[in-house]
Design a protein around this motif. Structure first.
Motif, PDB file in Angstrom:
ATOM      1  N   PHE A 145      23.234  30.364   7.393  1.00 60.22           N
ATOM      2  CA  PHE A 145      21.893  29.252   7.500  1.00 60.22           C
ATOM      3  C   PHE A 145      21.379  29.131   6.189  1.00 60.22           C
ATOM      4  N   ILE A 146      20.890  27.985   6.129  1.00 59.08           N
ATOM      5  CA  ILE A 146      20.159  27.644   4.757  1.00 59.08           C
ATOM      6  C   ILE A 146      18.861  27.085   5.555  1.00 59.08           C
ATOM      7  N   CYS A 147      17.522  27.569   5.137  1.00 57.12           N
ATOM      8  CA  CYS A 147      16.344  27.127   5.777  1.00 57.12           C
ATOM      9  C   CYS A 147      15.569  26.886   4.549  1.00 57.12           C
ATOM     10  N   ILE A 148      15.772  25.590   3.866  1.00 62.88           N
ATOM     11  CA  ILE A 148      15.157  25.280   2.797  1.00 62.88           C
ATOM     12  C   ILE A 148      13.632  25.262   2.599  1.00 62.88           C
ATOM     13  N   GLU A 149      13.088  24.294   3.682  1.00 64.41           N
ATOM     14  CA  GLU A 149      11.554  24.450   3.555  1.00 64.41           C
ATOM     15  C   GLU A 149      11.204  25.982   3.968  1.00 64.41           C
ATOM     16  N   GLU A 150      11.712  26.751   4.536  1.00 64.38           N
ATOM     17  CA  GLU A 150      11.300  28.294   4.985  1.00 64.38           C
ATOM     18  C   GLU A 150      11.596  29.125   4.009  1.00 64.38           C
ATOM     19  N   GLU A 151      12.270  28.547   2.632  1.00 55.70           N
ATOM     20  CA  GLU A 151      12.822  29.454   1.794  1.00 55.70           C
ATOM     21  C   GLU A 151      13.609  30.661   2.027  1.00 55.70           C
ATOM     22  N   ILE A 152      14.418  30.385   2.910  1.00 53.71           N
ATOM     23  CA  ILE A 152      15.438  31.722   3.289  1.00 53.71           C
ATOM     24  C   ILE A 152      16.806  31.095   3.569  1.00 53.71           C
ATOM     25  N   ILE A 153      17.811  32.251   3.445  1.00 51.50           N
ATOM     26  CA  ILE A 153      18.976  31.878   3.400  1.00 51.50           C
ATOM     27  C   ILE A 153      19.803  33.016   3.977  1.00 51.50           C
ATOM     28  N   GLY A 154      20.959  32.961   4.667  1.00 55.05           N
ATOM     29  CA  GLY A 154      21.512  34.170   5.035  1.00 55.05           C
ATOM     30  C   GLY A 154      23.202  33.938   5.674  1.00 55.05           C
ATOM     31  N   VAL A 155      23.993  35.038   5.622  1.00 54.47           N
ATOM     32  CA  VAL A 155      25.054  34.854   5.870  1.00 54.47           C
ATOM     33  C   VAL A 155      25.454  35.948   6.792  1.00 54.47           C
ATOM     34  N   ALA A 156      26.621  35.755   7.759  1.00 54.46           N
ATOM     35  CA  ALA A 156      26.778  36.776   8.674  1.00 54.46           C
ATOM     36  C   ALA A 156      28.457  36.741   8.683  1.00 54.46           C
TER      37      ALA A 156
END
Length: 232
Positions: free
Chosen positions: A49-60
């Motif tokens: 996921f990439i949540c640009i406005e929330e300044e957070i990214i992640g992988v699984a």
């Protein structure tokens, strides 16, 4: 390298008025690229996921073996990611501050399907990168085309990473490693599952990033020249 050495992001958020985590000056610019194996389930086994406005990214990344039991092994990673995004939006609505460990905890406890997965989640807080990681996913920091930081993976043995899952033989979020790194502008973070890090050497990754940044600069110059031409 010591974990407090500088690595960082460069770029603008799509919502510069949204000062999540106190980020008044520095913003994340994110993108993704994914090629699922042709012999796997159509959606693959990895998720992100990439949540640009929330300044957070992640992988699984789902751990191999579930498909042999007739289970869509990618469903666990996809559900984990969806639950992470729900947690992110809830935190934003409640306090405008995103805590990656809280995101991972909530995503893990709300993921009920069969399966297991490694995961890495990272956010920008003022001038720091805050990340949580479990297993052999992770990220590297690249500055001026050279890797300056690489996250150490968590594994119990060769090809046996820590993994979230439902059941006594799997790990839970209590063994997650937390990382805090001071940041500066114009570095590049490459976050990925082991599918990248197991197959691409550091020197190759550095070259890919250098070439990609050069292409972006050339494209930026091209569009700037086009804009000037239109104005004339």
């Amino acid at each position: 390298m010591d974990i407090d050495q500088d690595i960082s992001f460069c770029g603008e958020s799509t919502n510069i008025s949204s000062f999540i985590n106190g980020n008044f000056k520095m913003k994340i610019a994110g993108g993704s690229f994914y090629i699922p194996k042709s012999n796997k389930v159509p959606l693959g086994e990895d998720a992100h996921f990439i949540c640009i406005e929330e300044e957070i990214i992640g992988v699984a990344d789902v751990v191999d073996g579930w498909a042999k039991k007739g289970i869509d092994s990618g469903e666990y990673s996809r559900q984990l990611v969806r639950n992470a995004e729900l947690s992110i939006h809830k935190q934003k609505d409640q306090k405008n501050k995103i805590q990656p460990l809280e995101v991972l905890n909530e995503a893990y406890f709300n993921t009920k399907c069969q399966g297991s997965s490694t995961t890495c989640i990272l956010t920008l807080m003022c001038n720091n990168v805050h990340a949580v990681n479990l297993g052999d996913s992770g990220f590297v920091g690249i500055r001026h085309g050279v890797i300056v930081y690489k996250l150490e993976i968590q594994q119990k043995g060769f090809d046996y990473p820590f993994q979230l899952g439902n059941g006594v033989k799997f790990d839970d979020s209590s063994v997650v490693q937390e990382i805090k790194v001071t940041v500066r502008t114009c570095d590049v973070i490459v976050m990925s599952t082991d599918g990248l890090f197991d197959n691409v050497h550091n020197i190759e990754l550095e070259k890919l990033v250098r070439d990609g940044l050069m292409d972006l600069r050339e494209l930026e110059i091209f569009w700037r020249n086009c804009s000037y031409g239109l104005e004339e």
